[in-house]
Design an enzyme around this catalytic site. Sequence first.
Site, PDB file in Angstrom:
ATOM      1  CG  ASP A 509      -2.090   0.896   1.155  1.00  0.00           C
ATOM      2  OD1 ASP A 509      -2.277   1.537   0.102  1.00  0.00           O
ATOM      3  OD2 ASP A 509      -2.849   0.971   2.138  1.00  0.00           O
ATOM      4  CD  GLU A 512      -0.218   5.528  -3.735  1.00  0.00           C
ATOM      5  OE1 GLU A 512      -1.010   4.588  -3.865  1.00  0.00           O
ATOM      6  OE2 GLU A 512       0.305   5.835  -2.652  1.00  0.00           O
ATOM      7  CG  ASP A 585      -7.779   4.401   0.502  1.00  0.00           C
ATOM      8  OD1 ASP A 585      -7.680   3.168   0.558  1.00  0.00           O
ATOM      9  OD2 ASP A 585      -6.889   5.174   0.893  1.00  0.00           O
TER      10      ASP A 585
END
Length: 917
Positions: A509, A512, A585
């Site tokens: 997770d 990015e 999300d």
Amino acid sequence: MDPPPRRLAAPLFLVLLLLAAASPAARAWKKDEFRNCNQTPFCKRARTRAPHSLDAPLSLAAGSLVVSPDGSISAELSHPSRPRPLVLRLSALPPHALRLQIDEDYSTATPPHRRFHVPDVLLPDLEARTLHLPEPKTVAGVSTVALSSDLDVVVKHDPFELTVRRAGSGDPVLSFNSHGLFDFEPMRESKPEDETWEEHFRSHTDKRPRGPQSITFDVSFYGADFVYGLPEHGSTSLALRPTRGPGVEESEPYRLFNLDVFEYLHESPFGLYGSIPFMIGHGGRASSGFFWLNAAEMQIDVLAPGWDGATAQENGRIDTLWMAEAGVVDAFFFVGSEPKDVIKQYISVTGTPSMPQQFATAYHQCRWNYRDEADVDGVDAGFDEHDIPYDVLWLDIEHTDGKRYFTWDRSAFPNPEEMQRKIADKGRKMVTIVDPHIKRDSSFHLHQEATDKGYYVKDASGNDYDGWCWPGSSSYPDMLNPEIREWWADKFSYENYKGSTPTLYIWNDMNEPSVFNGPEVTMPRDAMHYGDAEHRELHNAYGYYFHMATADGLLKRGEGKDRPFVLSRAFFAGSQRYGAVWTGDNSADWDHLKSSIPMVLTLGLAGLPFSGADVGGFFGNPEPDLLVRWYQVGAFYPFFRGHAHHDTKRREPWLFGERRTAIIREAIHMRYSLLPYFYTLFREASVNGIPVMRPLWLEFPDDKETYNNGEAFMVGPSLLAQGIYEEGQKSVSVYLPGKESWYDLRNGSPYKGSATHKLQVLEDSIPSFQRAGTIVPRKDRFRRSSTQMVNDPYTLVIALNSSGAAEGELYVDDGKSYDYQQGAFIHRRFVFADNKLTSFNIAPDNLGKKFTSDCVIERIIVLSLRSGAKKAIIEPGNQEVEIESGPISLRSGSSPVAPTIRRPNVHIVDSWTIRIA
């Protein structure tokens, strides 16, 4: 988020920042936290240019178009105002893909820094597969090169323009710079005194020490009714809507810039967690694709007819404008007779998707966070108590010791190996989260080792970059460096990851990468990476490299024998080779349920077949009816996981009353019964990239009614489903494409094809159908997990078409190892024709290893069988078996509706024929 105010001590600020980060209200979508095009200089400049308005259009130098020894064609692009010319290279890939590469010519004048070429994304054998192009034919400043037997490449010299066209008719398919918008800002030797290179956004300053270096060009798709692709953004539209031109309200371009966006908008061109700069054009006359290998921020406009001031536009032409902050032109043009051909060509460049383990295709249960071992035991037991199968239980960040990854909170999880063993005893697995931010703590061995080895990304001053994320002060491994990726992979060994076992897999997770106090919640663009690369040049690929290193780690842990399972939030072209992704999300609302379908379909079109959305929505508390509808849709997602934020109420499937529990159980049971079909589809995806979950037009490319249908979808070639996306919906209109009938999955009722049907909405299911002419394999005995179903018998559901025929496939291997690559698998084709069902072996011979199975087929359901036969004969053996009326499914209360061959007990590994007497 803003940097820490100076008056706050760092520890106090850390507490406040992390509390704010964990709060849904604080981290919900805030438009002003992210740049728009007008706040992004390269985008703003490019968008204001009119067609053919550049003062210095690039032209091809006379006589410079030459065939190189490697079979490619090179040329020089120049203009007197440029400090150095550009070098152009054209090459061909089978069957008819064109590669266009443009970079600065460093042989004449070398700038302080060279432009970044994205490494380790394209397949390593790409150059070896390059075809030799013939000598160009040049007439009056236009050169023509045969790309294949039916395609030509036409290069106009002054100004430069490139077109891929049909060889016979001369009809264009794709063009580059046909509107004269190609601009390639040169790298500068130094900053002129009268220029300001710095850019400011909110409180952040990007010094841009290398100056402007953006690239802009236009690409046109001919014969296209719509264009698709460019994940990832939220949308309820499958086709990409126009972003500029007549009839378009003020709109942003589609942005590709990987960002951590909480509670993203369900309808926006704004970029989300991953970026794939790949677009497909499709219409009644052509299918084509364009891929730009560039990992810098990108903005793409889809231009409405008349955008260029023209009063008329060629029928079926869609113009697009591509803008990137940095990098080079490394672009691929794909042409196919149908859209599947285009996808296959893209996959031939970026790699086939990895074949998942069987368990990964089943249901996953996740929450931020399951508190401790007792909580894990209770959730695991709850599934058994309520007769709901599941395969994987997930642990989020709270399972660690103070957000130090590869560790355990020993007060909550004192015996992680024993916990995993108890789960594994039921054939289940676990997943833990491992994010890229490493806690800056001198007592944390991982941080100390990375610091000592110099393995962190550097800031613009050359120091280890220090940003804020879940652990507080954090640094980030420089995953661009292959040495660091190898180091990271070693951390997943049992020796290094204490408490891990062979049944523990990984979730990446925040990759990015997310930086809470960074500009736009990410790493500054002027941070420095391996090879003198700025972060701006590779930002969109950082998560890809992290995903790659993690998957390699699990591969090494299993000594190359165990297929990894790694879920990643960030992605780039090529991510399909390393595992699954999800849509991030999302929120517990009906619009997010609806937008999940175009999002997952678009990921599949862009080479990522293993994806899904968090069932129920990550943020917020879903209404019980929304949760039920989400499970009914999610059961068809390729990646099927329930997940929720820690501030939400618990939502395990049995917490919403007996009736809703039964409906959710039925949805999950349906998924488990279809696992043989899903696994066969994943095998197809791993060979040619054709997605598991597909837009209707991928199976019906000539049916214009399907081109922008983002509410219904195909699962493989055989099943069609449409979700219920509105609260209290009483009826739904479902378009069923094709000339043949469709059969209701619940009761076998036939519905006419090429027609829209208004159906009553039922509480216990969503509209779902099997296509006439197909055969779907199932397993109908329900166990605790897919692992416990391995030896169970199969059911074949045969849906006959108007000719009384049908066919389908079944692929089986050991579900976990790489032995299938040496031939250890079963691959059968089932064909029903002339009242006979025949099983054919379609696995290649002599690949080495063998795989066998004792599994048999215990039921064969034949929908729309005309004869009233009561017997069937199995050959070889001349064995007679009964045909009787039976239910479509074994669910409680199902009525007998279809002729069923009971207990033929033919082995799936054998060749046989069953003839209806």
